[in-house]
Structures are given as structure tokens and as C-alpha cells.
Design a protein around this motif. Sequence first.
Motif, PDB file in Angstrom:
ATOM      1  N   ASP A  92      77.506  42.033  24.408  1.00 56.75           N
ATOM      2  CA  ASP A  92      77.469  40.803  23.252  1.00 56.75           C
ATOM      3  C   ASP A  92      78.931  40.426  23.237  1.00 56.75           C
ATOM      4  O   ASP A  92      79.000  38.940  22.953  1.00 56.75           O
ATOM      5  CB  ASP A  92      77.053  41.408  22.145  1.00 56.75           C
ATOM      6  N   ASP A  95      82.330  36.579  26.525  1.00 54.48           N
ATOM      7  CA  ASP A  95      82.241  35.202  26.339  1.00 54.48           C
ATOM      8  C   ASP A  95      81.011  34.438  27.189  1.00 54.48           C
ATOM      9  O   ASP A  95      80.785  34.980  28.248  1.00 54.48           O
ATOM     10  CB  ASP A  95      83.292  34.443  26.548  1.00 54.48           C
ATOM     11  N   ASP A  96      80.537  33.514  26.569  1.00 52.19           N
ATOM     12  CA  ASP A  96      79.264  32.648  27.483  1.00 52.19           C
ATOM     13  C   ASP A  96      79.761  32.451  28.814  1.00 52.19           C
ATOM     14  O   ASP A  96      78.518  32.658  29.777  1.00 52.19           O
ATOM     15  CB  ASP A  96      79.062  31.741  26.543  1.00 52.19           C
ATOM     16  N   TYR A  99      79.383  35.667  31.003  1.00 52.27           N
ATOM     17  CA  TYR A  99      78.197  36.066  30.986  1.00 52.27           C
ATOM     18  C   TYR A  99      77.166  35.303  31.976  1.00 52.27           C
ATOM     19  O   TYR A  99      76.342  35.698  32.815  1.00 52.27           O
ATOM     20  CB  TYR A  99      77.279  36.281  29.624  1.00 52.27           C
ATOM     21  N   ASP A 151      70.866  26.904  26.757  1.00 45.74           N
ATOM     22  CA  ASP A 151      70.923  27.822  25.512  1.00 45.74           C
ATOM     23  C   ASP A 151      71.378  29.267  25.737  1.00 45.74           C
ATOM     24  O   ASP A 151      70.433  30.315  25.901  1.00 45.74           O
ATOM     25  CB  ASP A 151      69.843  27.893  24.621  1.00 45.74           C
ATOM     26  N   PRO A 152      72.578  29.438  26.246  1.00 47.94           N
ATOM     27  CA  PRO A 152      73.007  30.988  26.506  1.00 47.94           C
ATOM     28  C   PRO A 152      72.756  31.871  25.713  1.00 47.94           C
ATOM     29  O   PRO A 152      72.480  32.950  25.745  1.00 47.94           O
ATOM     30  CB  PRO A 152      74.551  30.715  27.169  1.00 47.94           C
ATOM     31  N   GLY A 153      73.150  31.573  24.301  1.00 47.26           N
ATOM     32  CA  GLY A 153      72.982  32.487  23.182  1.00 47.26           C
ATOM     33  C   GLY A 153      71.617  32.860  23.004  1.00 47.26           C
ATOM     34  O   GLY A 153      71.355  34.195  22.770  1.00 47.26           O
ATOM     35  N   ALA A 154      70.345  32.061  23.184  1.00 47.04           N
ATOM     36  CA  ALA A 154      69.059  32.613  23.038  1.00 47.04           C
ATOM     37  C   ALA A 154      68.582  33.497  24.243  1.00 47.04           C
ATOM     38  O   ALA A 154      67.933  34.381  24.336  1.00 47.04           O
ATOM     39  CB  ALA A 154      67.942  31.241  22.997  1.00 47.04           C
ATOM     40  N   ARG A 156      70.612  35.277  25.893  1.00 47.63           N
ATOM     41  CA  ARG A 156      71.401  36.530  25.788  1.00 47.63           C
ATOM     42  C   ARG A 156      70.746  37.419  24.864  1.00 47.63           C
ATOM     43  O   ARG A 156      70.410  38.634  25.331  1.00 47.63           O
ATOM     44  CB  ARG A 156      72.887  36.414  25.584  1.00 47.63           C
ATOM     45  N   ALA A 157      70.226  37.040  23.687  1.00 52.33           N
ATOM     46  CA  ALA A 157      69.465  37.594  23.056  1.00 52.33           C
ATOM     47  C   ALA A 157      68.118  38.209  23.387  1.00 52.33           C
ATOM     48  O   ALA A 157      67.666  39.282  22.976  1.00 52.33           O
ATOM     49  CB  ALA A 157      69.202  36.690  21.450  1.00 52.33           C
TER      50      ALA A 157
END
Length: 361
Positions: A92, A95-96, A99, A151-154, A156-157
Motif C-alpha cells: 500500500d 506510489d501509484d 504499482y 482509478d488506481p486506488g480502487a 489496488r484496494a
Amino acid sequence: MTLRIDITGLPAERLRFAASPLAELTAMLHVLAEPGHHPRLAGWAGDVWAGLPPELAERLREAEFLWRSSRADFLVPARPRQTLAEELDDVDRIDDETYVTAALITTCGSNRVLFAAPSPLADATARERALELAQARGALQEAFAERLLADPGAVRARVRDTLEQCAEAFFDAAWTGVAVRLATDLRLKNDLLKRQGIRAALASVSGAVTLAPDGDCIVVDKLQDNATAAHSTGVTFIPSDFGRPHLVVVHAPGWQPVVQYPVAEPSPSEPVSLETVTLRLEALAHPVRLRLLRTLARGPHTTGELAHAWGLSPPEVSRHLAVLRRAGLLTGRRHGRYIRYTLNLPDLTVLGADLLAAVLR
């Protein structure tokens, strides 16, 4: 074909052996995605698939390219932790851009150079190129790449949540026993490293991993010609029970070199190098040599006997026998004035298995 890791001046303590729950989990996920690579685990894979909740099974198929044919770099940690949760926390912190690049390499099946710069998160041309590559790989890859770039955050989650569900579904139960076997292997490796040095420790990892004669380079027998360096970071070696027969190496720019190796079986057989397999295949590719082998399969023969049997000249037979001997398929023993040649049947018998192991390594 080899991968070379430059360790010039690297202190022995920067060659690290440690177990990784995350790396072992993704080795298990690879088994589920490619059970044909792991016949001894076919029963385990079938049982796991049968017991997976439908939603989790769909998630694994949705992202399987992260661990199917290659391994996303962030799934093989250079700093293994005691628990899966700790290692996922470390992921986590990446960094985006780092990743996303690592994920796109496995998703698109492309070379790291294409995603080195500029980032597809910031550059429209790089983004379109990434989507084109993903589309060429298939609909699942295209859909995953689109979501990752949007949406890399979504994403990754979701990947983390999927791995956590895997832990609950099958990993935690398997890890209890696996961790004991890995700990036993690590005690051996670290003792060898401490008492006998890097060369002995590497020799115990695999016959496919060696130290160059000058001691400045680790040489890994892989289906690639590449090089990296570990001057400031060191090299991490991670044992795996579920990873056999694969030898996974992370060596992308910006990532510390990591080697995930299969722990030895109770009666380990020394892996045959790709060079040896190639020599044997080339030796068998000639029709005359195949005829000679058919005769030798019936028993030992001299050069003259083989020449007479096939209507060839003795010098011609000698040349073909030399090729077969270099490939390790024949043994010659002198009996008085003559040398009688014998077929090394065990080496010929396992050639298919050796080829498969070399390819999968």
C-alpha cells in the motif's frame, strides 16, 4: 541464456534469505491459474477451486494475469515480513505510478521499457499504448487495464481485498504447514551463508543459480539474457513450497533483485541447465544420430559396428558420436583396442521432463 545480478563489493549480510507470506500466497495463486505446471498439486488446486465462494473465484479469474505467466513485482517483496497483513501494508505504501507500471507489465505481457517513461497515468499517448497492448492480450486484460488507469486506488484496494479473502479461504490453513518447511530450509541456507559463504549458499538454492568464478556476479539460468545490479540494495532469496519448479526473479529497474526458489524435495534431483537440454535436442535433431541411438539402445557398439550396421564411414560415425557424447547421451568405455559406446538411457528418458523444467524455470 542467463540473468546476471552484479554483486561486486556486496557484503555477505546483504544476501538475505527470508520467507514471505505474500510471495507464497501468489505462488499458490499461480498454481490455481496454471495447475498443469504443478501436477503434484493438482488435487490441492481442485479442492480449493471447489470450495471457493463464487465471487472470490470470479475475482481470481479477473486478475489472474498478475501471477499467471509472470509475477507482478510488488507480489514478491524484497523485505519479507512475518505476516501477510504487514506485507500488504508495504504494498500500500508503493506510489501509484510504480504499482500501475508493475501491474501493466503483467497485464499487457510487454517489456518494462515500454512503461519506463512517461507514466500512462500522466501521458495520454502512453495510456493509449498500454490499452492497445492490454486489448491485444484479451478482454479481461483490457477491462482490468482500463479500471487500473481510470482509478488506481480502487483497483489496488480490490486486489488487496481479494488477497485477504484468499487468506481466509485457503492460504491461512496451508501456510501453517508450509511455514515450518520454509523455516527448515532457511536455517540450512543461513547456516551455509554464515559458515561457508555466498558460493555454498547459492549452490544449495538450485543448480540453476551459481556464483561467477570471480565472485562478482550471481548467474541465474533463465529463458532470457538480461542483467541487473545489487550494489546498494542487496539480493533477497525467498523459499517457496508451492512455487516448484519455478525460479521467479524480480529484477526490474527500481526494484531490489529478489529470487523466489523452490525448496528441495526429499530426494532432490539436480536441475539440468537449459544449455544441456538444448545440446541434447540439437543432437537428436539429426536423422543419422537417431539411427545410431536406435542401435545403441539394443546394447553397446563400437564405431566400426555402427558404421557397418548403417552403411556409413567410420569417420562419419565418429563425428556423430562426438556430438551425442557432448550432449551427455552416450558413454564410451575402452575394451582393449576398441571403445564401446553405451546409451545413457536415464538421461534420454527424462529429456521431456528436463525440457519442461527448463522452460518453466
